[in-house]
Each structure stands twice: as C-alpha cells, then as structure tokens.
Design a protein around this motif. Structure first.
Motif, PDB file in Angstrom:
ATOM      1  N   ALA A 185      26.591  15.472  51.091  1.00 18.26           N
ATOM      2  CA  ALA A 185      28.042  15.423  50.900  1.00 18.26           C
ATOM      3  C   ALA A 185      28.451  14.219  50.058  1.00 18.26           C
ATOM      4  O   ALA A 185      29.293  14.330  49.149  1.00 18.26           O
ATOM      5  CB  ALA A 185      28.738  15.381  52.263  1.00 18.26           C
ATOM      6  N   VAL A 186      27.835  13.057  50.345  1.00 15.41           N
ATOM      7  CA  VAL A 186      28.159  11.846  49.589  1.00 15.41           C
ATOM      8  C   VAL A 186      27.736  11.987  48.131  1.00 15.41           C
ATOM      9  O   VAL A 186      28.483  11.639  47.205  1.00 15.41           O
ATOM     10  CB  VAL A 186      27.491  10.613  50.227  1.00 15.41           C
ATOM     11  N   GLY A 187      26.535  12.509  47.913  1.00 13.62           N
ATOM     12  CA  GLY A 187      26.042  12.688  46.543  1.00 13.62           C
ATOM     13  C   GLY A 187      26.917  13.624  45.737  1.00 13.62           C
ATOM     14  O   GLY A 187      27.216  13.362  44.565  1.00 13.62           O
ATOM     15  N   THR A 188      27.350  14.713  46.373  1.00 11.36           N
ATOM     16  CA  THR A 188      28.242  15.651  45.687  1.00 11.36           C
ATOM     17  C   THR A 188      29.569  14.990  45.326  1.00 11.36           C
ATOM     18  O   THR A 188      30.104  15.193  44.223  1.00 11.36           O
ATOM     19  CB  THR A 188      28.498  16.875  46.581  1.00 11.36           C
ATOM     20  N   SER A 189      30.092  14.183  46.251  1.00 11.35           N
ATOM     21  CA  SER A 189      31.363  13.502  45.997  1.00 11.35           C
ATOM     22  C   SER A 189      31.245  12.504  44.849  1.00 11.35           C
ATOM     23  O   SER A 189      32.130  12.414  43.993  1.00 11.35           O
ATOM     24  CB  SER A 189      31.829  12.778  47.267  1.00 11.35           C
ATOM     25  N   ILE A 190      30.132  11.771  44.821  1.00 12.65           N
ATOM     26  CA  ILE A 190      29.942  10.767  43.767  1.00 12.65           C
ATOM     27  C   ILE A 190      29.820  11.425  42.392  1.00 12.65           C
ATOM     28  O   ILE A 190      30.468  11.013  41.423  1.00 12.65           O
ATOM     29  CB  ILE A 190      28.715   9.892  44.059  1.00 12.65           C
ATOM     30  N   LYS A 205      40.435  18.090  30.463  1.00 13.17           N
ATOM     31  CA  LYS A 205      39.503  18.748  31.376  1.00 13.17           C
ATOM     32  C   LYS A 205      38.758  19.871  30.667  1.00 13.17           C
ATOM     33  O   LYS A 205      38.226  20.785  31.312  1.00 13.17           O
ATOM     34  CB  LYS A 205      40.261  19.293  32.586  1.00 13.17           C
ATOM     35  N   GLY A 206      38.708  19.782  29.364  1.00  7.78           N
ATOM     36  CA  GLY A 206      38.037  20.792  28.563  1.00  7.78           C
ATOM     37  C   GLY A 206      36.531  20.685  28.648  1.00  7.78           C
ATOM     38  O   GLY A 206      35.975  19.804  29.310  1.00  7.78           O
ATOM     39  N   PRO A 207      35.811  21.568  27.946  1.00  6.21           N
ATOM     40  CA  PRO A 207      34.350  21.608  28.022  1.00  6.21           C
ATOM     41  C   PRO A 207      33.679  20.335  27.513  1.00  6.21           C
ATOM     42  O   PRO A 207      32.647  19.924  28.034  1.00  6.21           O
ATOM     43  CB  PRO A 207      33.983  22.823  27.155  1.00  6.21           C
ATOM     44  N   THR A 208      34.246  19.707  26.489  1.00  6.48           N
ATOM     45  CA  THR A 208      33.624  18.499  25.939  1.00  6.48           C
ATOM     46  C   THR A 208      33.647  17.351  26.949  1.00  6.48           C
ATOM     47  O   THR A 208      32.625  16.701  27.200  1.00  6.48           O
ATOM     48  CB  THR A 208      34.340  18.056  24.650  1.00  6.48           C
ATOM     49  N   ALA A 209      34.804  17.112  27.545  1.00  6.98           N
ATOM     50  CA  ALA A 209      34.924  16.043  28.534  1.00  6.98           C
ATOM     51  C   ALA A 209      34.096  16.346  29.774  1.00  6.98           C
ATOM     52  O   ALA A 209      33.460  15.447  30.349  1.00  6.98           O
ATOM     53  CB  ALA A 209      36.390  15.854  28.921  1.00  6.98           C
ATOM     54  N   THR A 210      34.066  17.617  30.169  1.00  7.94           N
ATOM     55  CA  THR A 210      33.280  18.003  31.344  1.00  7.94           C
ATOM     56  C   THR A 210      31.789  17.841  31.086  1.00  7.94           C
ATOM     57  O   THR A 210      31.046  17.352  31.945  1.00  7.94           O
ATOM     58  CB  THR A 210      33.590  19.450  31.729  1.00  7.94           C
ATOM     59  N   ALA A 211      31.340  18.245  29.891  1.00  7.92           N
ATOM     60  CA  ALA A 211      29.917  18.103  29.550  1.00  7.92           C
ATOM     61  C   ALA A 211      29.504  16.635  29.504  1.00  7.92           C
ATOM     62  O   ALA A 211      28.422  16.266  29.976  1.00  7.92           O
ATOM     63  CB  ALA A 211      29.642  18.777  28.211  1.00  7.92           C
ATOM     64  N   LEU A 212      30.358  15.793  28.954  1.00  7.15           N
ATOM     65  CA  LEU A 212      30.047  14.366  28.893  1.00  7.15           C
ATOM     66  C   LEU A 212      29.989  13.762  30.304  1.00  7.15           C
ATOM     67  O   LEU A 212      29.088  12.979  30.624  1.00  7.15           O
ATOM     68  CB  LEU A 212      31.088  13.633  28.055  1.00  7.15           C
ATOM     69  N   GLY A 213      30.950  14.133  31.150  1.00  4.27           N
ATOM     70  CA  GLY A 213      30.936  13.651  32.524  1.00  4.27           C
ATOM     71  C   GLY A 213      29.716  14.126  33.289  1.00  4.27           C
ATOM     72  O   GLY A 213      29.135  13.387  34.085  1.00  4.27           O
ATOM     73  N   THR A 214      29.325  15.376  33.032  1.00  8.58           N
ATOM     74  CA  THR A 214      28.127  15.911  33.667  1.00  8.58           C
ATOM     75  C   THR A 214      26.891  15.134  33.244  1.00  8.58           C
ATOM     76  O   THR A 214      25.990  14.865  34.053  1.00  8.58           O
ATOM     77  CB  THR A 214      27.963  17.398  33.312  1.00  8.58           C
ATOM     78  N   GLN A 215      26.830  14.754  31.964  1.00  9.69           N
ATOM     79  CA  GLN A 215      25.705  13.970  31.478  1.00  9.69           C
ATOM     80  C   GLN A 215      25.644  12.607  32.181  1.00  9.69           C
ATOM     81  O   GLN A 215      24.569  12.150  32.578  1.00  9.69           O
ATOM     82  CB  GLN A 215      25.809  13.779  29.974  1.00  9.69           C
ATOM     83  N   PHE A 216      26.794  11.971  32.351  1.00 10.08           N
ATOM     84  CA  PHE A 216      26.844  10.698  33.070  1.00 10.08           C
ATOM     85  C   PHE A 216      26.392  10.873  34.527  1.00 10.08           C
ATOM     86  O   PHE A 216      25.693  10.023  35.086  1.00 10.08           O
ATOM     87  CB  PHE A 216      28.259  10.122  33.033  1.00 10.08           C
ATOM     88  N   ALA A 217      26.788  11.996  35.126  1.00  8.88           N
ATOM     89  CA  ALA A 217      26.388  12.261  36.514  1.00  8.88           C
ATOM     90  C   ALA A 217      24.879  12.418  36.630  1.00  8.88           C
ATOM     91  O   ALA A 217      24.261  11.918  37.578  1.00  8.88           O
ATOM     92  CB  ALA A 217      27.096  13.520  37.020  1.00  8.88           C
ATOM     93  N   TYR A 218      24.282  13.098  35.643  1.00  8.44           N
ATOM     94  CA  TYR A 218      22.828  13.266  35.669  1.00  8.44           C
ATOM     95  C   TYR A 218      22.111  11.945  35.426  1.00  8.44           C
ATOM     96  O   TYR A 218      21.014  11.717  35.958  1.00  8.44           O
ATOM     97  CB  TYR A 218      22.389  14.308  34.641  1.00  8.44           C
ATOM     98  N   ILE A 219      22.702  11.081  34.628  1.00  8.91           N
ATOM     99  CA  ILE A 219      22.114   9.749  34.443  1.00  8.91           C
ATOM    100  C   ILE A 219      22.091   9.002  35.771  1.00  8.91           C
ATOM    101  O   ILE A 219      21.091   8.358  36.135  1.00  8.91           O
ATOM    102  CB  ILE A 219      22.900   8.957  33.381  1.00  8.91           C
ATOM    103  N   PHE A 220      23.186   9.091  36.524  1.00 12.79           N
ATOM    104  CA  PHE A 220      23.244   8.467  37.850  1.00 12.79           C
ATOM    105  C   PHE A 220      22.165   9.037  38.771  1.00 12.79           C
ATOM    106  O   PHE A 220      21.449   8.288  39.455  1.00 12.79           O
ATOM    107  CB  PHE A 220      24.633   8.685  38.456  1.00 12.79           C
ATOM    108  N   LEU A 221      22.023  10.375  38.792  1.00 13.38           N
ATOM    109  CA  LEU A 221      21.013  10.999  39.636  1.00 13.38           C
ATOM    110  C   LEU A 221      19.604  10.637  39.189  1.00 13.38           C
ATOM    111  O   LEU A 221      18.703  10.477  40.021  1.00 13.38           O
ATOM    112  CB  LEU A 221      21.197  12.519  39.619  1.00 13.38           C
ATOM    113  N   LEU A 222      19.409  10.490  37.883  1.00 12.67           N
ATOM    114  CA  LEU A 222      18.099  10.102  37.363  1.00 12.67           C
ATOM    115  C   LEU A 222      17.731   8.695  37.834  1.00 12.67           C
ATOM    116  O   LEU A 222      16.574   8.435  38.196  1.00 12.67           O
ATOM    117  CB  LEU A 222      18.099  10.174  35.838  1.00 12.67           C
ATOM    118  N   VAL A 223      18.702   7.797  37.842  1.00 10.11           N
ATOM    119  CA  VAL A 223      18.451   6.441  38.342  1.00 10.11           C
ATOM    120  C   VAL A 223      18.063   6.489  39.816  1.00 10.11           C
ATOM    121  O   VAL A 223      17.127   5.800  40.257  1.00 10.11           O
ATOM    122  CB  VAL A 223      19.697   5.554  38.140  1.00 10.11           C
ATOM    123  N   MET A 224      18.755   7.315  40.594  1.00  6.95           N
ATOM    124  CA  MET A 224      18.408   7.468  42.011  1.00  6.95           C
ATOM    125  C   MET A 224      17.001   8.025  42.178  1.00  6.95           C
ATOM    126  O   MET A 224      16.245   7.601  43.065  1.00  6.95           O
ATOM    127  CB  MET A 224      19.413   8.409  42.692  1.00  6.95           C
TER     128      MET A 224
END
Length: 240
Positions: A185-190, A205-224
């Motif tokens: 739950a915490v990971g999903t929220s972050i 909230k278009g596809p470009t901003a969402t894709a960039l945010g998703t990339q940042f989220a994956y960077i965070f998960l990769l660090v974890m």
C-alpha cells in the motif's frame, strides 16, 4: 413443478462447483501449511532452513508465472480442458510429494541472487523504455518481475521466521503477511504521488507528463531494488 425442474442445478454443474471449491480449499491449505511444516520437513529429510525454504520459493514462483499468463491460457484453451489439466497436475504433485524419498526430488535447483537480478532487469527495462512501451512488452517484462518476486519471497519469509524462533513462528508469519500488505500500500501511494507530482510540475495530466512521471517512479523502484540486492548480497555472505 415445471419451474422447480427448470431451476434445479444440473448434476454436472453441481459436481463442477464442488470440485472447484475443493481445489480452492486444498490450495489454501497447502499454501498455509508450508511454513508450519518446515520443522517437520527439516527433521524428516535432515536439511537446513535455507534448503527447505525453496519449497515455498518454487511454489510462489509457479504462481507468479501462471497468474500473468492466465488470460492467454483462457483465450487459447477451453475452460474444461484447463480445469482438468490443473486437477491432474495437482494430483500428480500430491503423489510425488507423498512418495518422495528425499527432499531433492521436490526441488529443481537453487537460484541462490537470480530473483533479485530479475527484478533489477525488469525495473531497468521499464525505466529505460517507460515512454515507449507496448502492451506485449509490458506483459513480458512483468512476467520477469513476478518470477523474480516468487524466487525471493519465500527465502525472505523463511529467513525472518528463523530469527524469531519456533515458539513465535505463528505470530511472525502473521506480522510478515501484514507488513507485506502494508508495504504494498505504501509503495503504491509513493509511486502514485511521484506520477502526480510530475503531472503537476508540467501543468498537465496528458500522456507526456504521465509517461515522464512513470519513468521517475520506476527510477525510485529501481533504487529500492538495488538496496534489496545489496541486502541479499550481505545475507548470502553471512550465510556462507
């Protein structure tokens, strides 16, 4: 009388319902009894905790592989054939388990840091190709991720339970299950917050901003995942 006959459940349908319920109940019993059976299996086969933990790891690995491809199986084969095959495989597995003269027959091999590496590979691929991923690419890479999770989850739980001691195994198992749900739950929220922050920063909230945010989220998960890899590396060295 005619209405009662029409509303009556056919015997074949009733038998299928009963069989499905029995299979579901058996699956829950098998999954629940695994960790509890560890001390008995260790005495019976004369093996260590690290070895017996691979029973859970392989079980979770099989589930993590089957779940992502269940949609493909359902669309490619009839439900009846899938149900019969699942029942037959389940019965064969029970027979092998009951007649196994040694614990080696229950295992196909150790995959000592492979699960963590597979997680790293999946997250790295998602990070690199976050802005240009097809549905097929996402599905295939996600299967790699779930396979890695299945490989390591059993070992993590077994190692943690071995540290609390046998009298507290039940409580430890409950705490681990609770923490697993909480961490999810915490990971999903972050990750959701990271995507939302990127969208807010770009004012869209278009596809470009969402894709960039998703990339940042994956960077965070990769660090974890890198941190998890280092922890596993230390664990393996300590065990040696």
């Amino acid at each position: 009388m005619d209405n009662q006959q029409r509303d009556k459940i056919p015997s074949k349908v009733f038998a299928a319902i009963v069989a499905t319920e029995l299979m579901s109940f058996s699956g829950v019993i098998v999954e629940t009894s695994m960790n509890i059976a560890f001390p008995t299996l260790m005495r019976q086969f004369g093996i260590s905790t690290n070895v017996v933990s691979w029973m859970t790891s392989i079980y979770l690995l099989a589930i993590s592989i089957i779940v992502p491809i269940s949609t493909i199986l359902k669309s490619s084969y009839k439900n009846k054939n899938l149900f019969l095959t699942a029942n037959i495989l389940f019965l064969i597995g029970l027979i092998i388990d009951a007649l196994a003269p040694s614990f080696v027959i229950l295992l196909l091999g150790r995959v000592i840091l492979t699960g963590v590496v597979m997680m790293l590979v999946q997250l790295a691929l998602f990070t690199i190709f976050a802005k240009s991923m097809s549905n097929l690419f996402i599905s295939l890479v996600y299967i790699i991720y779930m396979a890695g999770i299945g490989m390591i989850l059993g070992d993590v739980m077994t190692y943690a339970l071995s540290r609390v001691g046998q009298p507290k195994t039940t409580q430890g198992n409950a705490i681990l299950s609770t923490m697993q749900q909480f961490a999810g739950a915490v990971g999903t929220s972050i990750t959701s917050a990271i995507v939302a922050f990127s969208q807010a920063g770009m004012g869209s909230k278009g596809p470009t901003a969402t894709a960039l945010g998703t990339q940042f989220a994956y960077i965070f998960l990769l660090v974890m995942a890198v941190i998890i890899f280092l922890m596993f590396l230390k664990y393996v060295r300590d065990e040696k």
